[in-house]
Scaffold this active site. Structure first.
Site, short mmCIF file in Angstrom:
data_model
loop_
_atom_site.label_atom_id
_atom_site.label_comp_id
_atom_site.label_asym_id
_atom_site.label_seq_id
_atom_site.Cartn_x
_atom_site.Cartn_y
_atom_site.Cartn_z
N GLY A 135 0.84 -1.19 0.00
CA GLY A 135 0.00 0.00 0.00
C GLY A 135 0.88 1.24 0.00
NE ARG A 136 -3.05 6.45 0.16
CZ ARG A 136 -4.21 5.84 0.39
NH1 ARG A 136 -4.28 4.89 1.32
NH2 ARG A 136 -5.29 6.16 -0.29
CB ILE A 137 3.01 2.27 4.78
CG1 ILE A 137 2.09 3.32 5.43
CG2 ILE A 137 4.24 2.03 5.66
CD1 ILE A 137 1.46 2.87 6.74
CD GLU B 124 -0.49 -3.38 19.76
OE1 GLU B 124 -1.08 -2.26 19.80
OE2 GLU B 124 0.18 -3.75 18.79
NE ARG C 70 -6.74 -5.79 -1.25
CZ ARG C 70 -7.71 -5.39 -0.44
NH1 ARG C 70 -8.38 -6.27 0.26
NH2 ARG C 70 -7.98 -4.10 -0.31
CB SER D 15 0.86 -4.54 9.42
OG SER D 15 1.11 -5.86 9.89
NE ARG D 16 -4.32 -2.23 13.51
CZ ARG D 16 -3.86 -1.02 13.22
NH1 ARG D 16 -2.56 -0.84 13.06
NH2 ARG D 16 -4.69 0.00 13.08
CG HIS E 188 0.75 0.17 17.70
ND1 HIS E 188 -0.24 -0.76 17.63
CD2 HIS E 188 0.71 0.85 16.52
CE1 HIS E 188 -0.87 -0.68 16.47
NE2 HIS E 188 -0.30 0.30 15.77
CB ILE E 189 5.91 4.43 18.53
CG1 ILE E 189 7.16 3.57 18.23
CG2 ILE E 189 5.54 4.35 19.99
CD1 ILE E 189 8.43 4.11 18.90
N GLY E 190 4.46 3.55 15.26
CA GLY E 190 4.75 3.76 13.84
C GLY E 190 4.54 5.18 13.36
#
Length: 321
Positions: free
Chosen positions: A157-159, A268, A179, A238-239, A287-289
């Site tokens: 994706g964008r990231i 988390e 995908r 991501s997750r 989780h500091i992306g």
């Protein structure tokens, strides 16, 4: 004319909120660091027309069914797996997220985490703090090269595209799995589309940037880690649900892969006794992306802009469709 009532599930800075008070009747959870209590969230959702939520807030069946006045949820995150979007749509509740504004910041963190993991930076820092640096030796804290290696990006994706640009600056070969193919990424960055298993087998750095869906949950399982090179690293920004943490732990302790850099976890927050934290080959972040002041302010503003536009009858800037 009364203003639409909006509840914000975390205490946001006054300089961000003030410009919107002319359009919205805003109430906020008073805590900056502590998530809103569930029963308080449900109580305010029942009486609010709009919610500005964090990724830690569950906007589920229970909340949506009991919130007859609710017409929009502005989720301050790119991902929206915390929101039951299908049920929201059935209830005519609009949902927005905050893509684009955090792309470059998250890509910075992703590549930073990759580099820190490969070069053992956290371990090296602790080495000095523990007063272990007594002399120099040829392989003291020797890590792995990044330049000239192969990166495999899962989720272009964008990231993912932004990470690929950074990788090209390091002379890396870029593989990706998505995908659907991204011909423009292939043409502009020389990225090579490949099957998931093939990516795992070839990449020196496997970077997970795919959204969490039913299809991607635990896609990085024991079988996936076994397919990776023994000298390869796994990076997840991501997750947490995209990986099986127990399988990752075993893959590292059994020397099936070299290590991991993680910004996300299955549940988390994690505690200091989490098994992965005990491994020197693993770097864990909370989780500091997207955690820069500039980017988080942009995310707040975008969420509030979506709320105002919704109540003005204008199209949302970033609707979840």
């Amino acid at each position: 004319m009364s203003k639409p009532k909006v509840y914000i599930t975390r205490n946001l800075p006054d300089e961000i909120i003030e410009p919107y008070k002319g359009d919205l009747d805003i109430e906020m959870w008073p805590e900056k660091e502590v998530p809103v209590d569930r029963h308080i969230l449900l109580e305010h959702a029942r009486t609010s027309e709009g919610l500005l939520t964090m990724l830690t807030d569950s906007v589920d069946k229970e909340l949506l069914q009991q919130s007859e006045n609710l017409s929009i949820v502005a989720n301050m995150a790119v991902g929206y797996d915390n929101v039951d979007v299908v049920r929201a749509r059935k209830k005519n509740v609009a949902v927005s997220n905050t893509p684009d504004v955090l792309t470059e910041t998250t890509a910075d963190l992703t590549f930073c985490l990759l580099m820190a993991t490969a070069r053992r930076l956290v371990e090296a820092n602790q080495y000095i703090k523990d007063n272990q640096w007594k002399n120099w030796s040829p392989l003291m804290l020797a890590g792995s090269d990044i330049h000239g290696k192969t990166i495999g990006i899962v989720g272009m994706g964008r990231i993912g595209e932004a990470v690929a640009k950074r990788a090209k600056g390091f002379g890396m070969k870029v593989l990706y799995h998505n995908r659907s193919r991204k011909k423009e990424v292939e043409e502009n960055l020389g990225a090579i589309y490949t099957a998931f298993d093939s990516l795992l087998e070839q990449a020196d750095y496997v970077v997970c940037l795919t959204p969490l869906t039913d299809e991607t949950r635990h896609m990085f399982d024991a079988s996936a880690f076994k397919k990776m090179k023994t000298e390869a690293f796994f990076i997840n920004v991501s997750r947490g649900g995209t990986m099986d943490e127990q399988a990752l732990y075993r893959a590292i302790t059994d020397n099936e892969i070299a290590g991991a850099g993680l910004d996300v976890f299955e549940e988390e927050p994690i505690l200091s006794n989490h098994p992965l934290l005990a491994l020197p080959e693993v770097i864990c972040l909370p989780h500091i992306g997207s955690a820069t002041k500039e980017t988080r302010y942009k995310m707040m503003t975008l969420s509030l802009d979506n709320l105002v536009r919704h109540f003005q009858g204008k199209p949302l800037l970033t609707p979840v469709t």
